[in-house]
Design an enzyme around this catalytic site. Structure first.
Site, PDB file in Angstrom:
ATOM      1  N   ARG A 112     101.996  63.347  92.017  1.00 30.31           N
ATOM      2  CA  ARG A 112     102.369  64.745  91.735  1.00 30.31           C
ATOM      3  C   ARG A 112     101.416  65.290  90.661  1.00 30.31           C
ATOM      4  O   ARG A 112     101.107  64.584  89.702  1.00 30.31           O
ATOM      5  CB  ARG A 112     103.839  64.848  91.276  1.00 30.31           C
ATOM      6  CG  ARG A 112     104.819  64.468  92.390  1.00 30.31           C
ATOM      7  CD  ARG A 112     106.232  64.876  92.051  1.00 30.31           C
ATOM      8  NE  ARG A 112     106.442  66.307  92.154  1.00 30.31           N
ATOM      9  CZ  ARG A 112     107.560  66.915  91.759  1.00 30.31           C
ATOM     10  NH1 ARG A 112     108.558  66.213  91.250  1.00 30.31           N
ATOM     11  NH2 ARG A 112     107.688  68.226  91.881  1.00 30.31           N
ATOM     12  N   ASP A 128     107.386  70.956  82.372  1.00 27.10           N
ATOM     13  CA  ASP A 128     106.577  69.923  83.023  1.00 27.10           C
ATOM     14  C   ASP A 128     105.253  69.720  82.313  1.00 27.10           C
ATOM     15  O   ASP A 128     104.685  68.632  82.319  1.00 27.10           O
ATOM     16  CB  ASP A 128     106.367  70.258  84.496  1.00 27.10           C
ATOM     17  CG  ASP A 128     107.675  70.086  85.230  1.00 27.10           C
ATOM     18  OD1 ASP A 128     108.505  71.009  85.202  1.00 27.10           O
ATOM     19  OD2 ASP A 128     107.899  68.983  85.773  1.00 27.10           O
TER      20      ASP A 128
END
Ligand code: MRU
Length: 345
Positions: free
Chosen positions: A87, A235
């Site tokens: 990711r 994030d």
């Protein structure tokens, strides 16, 4: 059970694709299985995928058949590269992989048998520290919450996004444990529904009062003065305080500004990417269009429609009231204050 843990040579994790309908623990015995679990979001949330990657490296170490350090480092590089590509947005993944590789480089002279145990110990350290960090963040963040507050949160920044306790939800948990009466508004968080599926599940377990809303209801709630503050996770945060978090976060921050609702971000120092001048440089993951055209496997849009599905968005630092970290609450000017907190960490 923690969100992720190491037991008997395997990595055990709660399968977050199944919650809340099914609580299922799965295990990975190879780093490739860990990579698939991250990619498929069986484990998700920035700190949790960092820990998963670290345990993945431990699996890679124990499965290595190398007899020299040179061969061993090649095996470890291969595992790192595989986990690296799972990711792109949350920095914790790269931070954890770098920390593991640095350790392996530092311990060059150590015999391979011992080195493998040291690698596992480091992954365990990252996992243990994650819980301590969340609790510290909770203690600082709870200072911002008053008795009777209504708090809105987005996505899942709870125990399931970490090893345990949570970042944004950890702050809410601490305030609740301190005896403050609160009520949480949970954004469902389309398209993957981390709010409806995971945050709602966690708050139910914790018996923290909450109300589930769809994402497009948040503005109306703020307009009606039903929200006292917003707390979300992150994030990745650039060194100027720009925040990348789950898609929908930016809209919330703008609505918060318009309605004079303070907008807070809770994230560990490891989520701050000091190499980036601004959030514009943070890669935004685009995911499978099916997440938009289907809900829980059921098609809800005409077949073949064009879809745009970014998993994250960028909230410019101007919309952020403060960033809650394990080292304290960082306020503006972010560039200067982030630097001094990171340098003392
Ligand atoms: O795509 P996900 O579910 O991994 O995204 C998670 C988020 O955006 C969270 O808000 C973020 O990681 C903070 S979690 C402590």
């Amino acid at each position: 059970m923690k969100t992720i843990e190491w037991k008997d040579g395997k990595v055990f994790l709660i399968d977050q694709r199944k919650l809340p309908l099914k609580y299922e623990i799965i295990n990975c015995s190879t780093y490739q299985e860990v990579a698939v679990a991250i990619k498929k979001m069986k484990i998700r949330g920035a700190p949790a995928i960092g820990v998963a990657a670290a345990f993945g490296m431990a699996l890679a170490a124990y499965s290595s058949k190398a007899s020299t350090y040179g061969e061993f480092i090649q095996d470890m590089e291969k595992a790192k590269n595989c986990l690296f590509l799972t990711r792109p947005t949350a920095i914790n993944l790269f931070w954890a992989l770098e920390r593991m590789m640095n350790l392996i480089n530092i311990k060059k002279g150590v015999d391979l048998f011992t080195l493998k145990d040291i690698i596992l110990q480091e992954a365990e350290n990252i996992a243990r520290e994650d819980i301590e960090i969340n609790k510290a963040m909770g203690r600082y963040g709870a200072l911002l919450i008053k008795d009777g507050d209504n708090i809105l949160t987005h996505c899942n920044a709870g125990a399931l996004a970490t090893v345990d306790y949570g970042t944004a939800l950890g702050v809410i948990r601490t305030a609740f444990e301190e005896g403050k009466k609160l009520q949480v508004y949970v954004d469902e968080t389309r398209p993957v529904l981390q709010g409806a599926r995971l945050t709602a599940w966690e708050l139910t377990q914790e018996k923290i009062p909450f109300t589930l809303i769809t994402d497009n209801m948040a503005g109306f709630l703020m307009y009606r003065k039903k929200v006292d503050l917003i707390i979300v996770g992150a994030d990745r945060i650039a060194r100027n305080g720009d925040v990348v978090n789950k898609i929908g976060t930016y809209s919330l921050s703008v609505l918060a500004r318009e309605n004079k609702v303070p907008f807070y971000v809770a994230a560990p120092i490891s989520s701050i990417d000091m190499s980036l001048k601004s959030g514009e440089e943070i890669p935004i993951e685009e995911r499978n269009p099916k997440e938009v055209t289907h809900i829980l496997g059921k098609q809800i849009a005409p077949a073949g429609v064009k879809v745009f599905n970014p998993a994250f968005d960028l909230t410019p630092n101007g919309y952020v009231e403060a960033i809650i970290t394990e080292k304290g609450i960082i306020r503006k000017p972010f560039e200067k204050n982030i630097k001094s907190v990171v340098n003392t960490a």
